[in-house]
Design an enzyme around this catalytic site. Sequence first.
Site, PDB file in Angstrom:
ATOM      1  N   CYS A  96       1.018  -0.998  -0.287  1.00 16.18           N
ATOM      2  CA  CYS A  96      -0.215  -0.203   0.110  1.00 16.18           C
ATOM      3  C   CYS A  96       0.902   1.379  -0.367  1.00 16.18           C
ATOM      4  O   CYS A  96       2.221   1.343   0.908  1.00 16.18           O
ATOM      5  CB  CYS A  96      -0.922   0.191   1.558  1.00 16.18           C
ATOM      6  SG  CYS A  96      -1.914   1.485   1.333  1.00 16.18           S
ATOM      7  N   GLU A 140      -8.848  -0.486  -3.129  1.00 12.25           N
ATOM      8  CA  GLU A 140      -8.953   0.772  -2.619  1.00 12.25           C
ATOM      9  C   GLU A 140     -10.387   1.439  -2.092  1.00 12.25           C
ATOM     10  O   GLU A 140     -10.786   2.170  -2.085  1.00 12.25           O
ATOM     11  CB  GLU A 140      -8.537   1.522  -4.296  1.00 12.25           C
ATOM     12  CG  GLU A 140      -7.922   0.998  -5.062  1.00 12.25           C
ATOM     13  CD  GLU A 140      -6.311   1.777  -4.439  1.00 12.25           C
ATOM     14  OE1 GLU A 140      -6.928   2.779  -3.448  1.00 12.25           O
ATOM     15  OE2 GLU A 140      -5.332   1.368  -4.710  1.00 12.25           O
ATOM     16  N   HIS A 143     -10.334   1.556   1.270  1.00 11.92           N
ATOM     17  CA  HIS A 143      -9.657   2.911   1.637  1.00 11.92           C
ATOM     18  C   HIS A 143     -10.777   4.114   1.551  1.00 11.92           C
ATOM     19  O   HIS A 143     -10.247   4.475   2.745  1.00 11.92           O
ATOM     20  CB  HIS A 143      -8.668   3.474   0.756  1.00 11.92           C
ATOM     21  CG  HIS A 143      -7.724   3.466   0.938  1.00 11.92           C
ATOM     22  ND1 HIS A 143      -6.608   3.341   1.443  1.00 11.92           N
ATOM     23  CD2 HIS A 143      -6.070   2.381  -0.122  1.00 11.92           C
ATOM     24  CE1 HIS A 143      -5.451   3.530   1.815  1.00 11.92           C
ATOM     25  NE2 HIS A 143      -5.403   2.176   0.468  1.00 11.92           N
TER      26      HIS A 143
END
Length: 188
Positions: A96, A140, A143
Amino acid sequence: MTVRPITIVGHRALAQRTRRVREVTDELRTLVADMFETNDAASGAGLAAPQVGSRWRLFVYSCPDAEGTLRRGVVINPVLERFGGLELDEETLEGCLSVPGEGFPTARHRGARVTGTDLEGNEVVVEDEGGVLARALQHEVDHLEGSLYLDRLTPARRREALDAVRDRGWRADGILTWDPREIEAAEV
């Protein structure tokens, strides 16, 4: 286009849920262009808005699918569907840009599909099974929910990851971002 600083684990933007995009503005277009530039500078597979300190629900990606074809795009207001079995391959390390220089085996579903829109308001469907793209789509969207891949690690790997983060000294040194124009991820 501008390369933006990338937030590091411990930055509050990474722990907050994002806000739905209601309108594509010039400011949002600039953000997306900057995110592509930043992701490219950092050699990333993808980058979510919180990783550059923004609360908008969107991400960019640039990585190969299961056939090895480079796929690149933006998804605004993505909705994630996971399919296939949950897999944990000890040889495949997930990394990441917000935990630069580290990587750990992470359980992910074999396949993923996101639906959302692009900058023109057109519907976007991005799908992959078994490739880097499938993993990136799941990563993603995590996130955007205020979660890092570290949260998905087994307890032993999570302890190892947290020790690695501590050893890097980011929190102790007050480092909350890094600039991929100035330093490689492994050296942050």
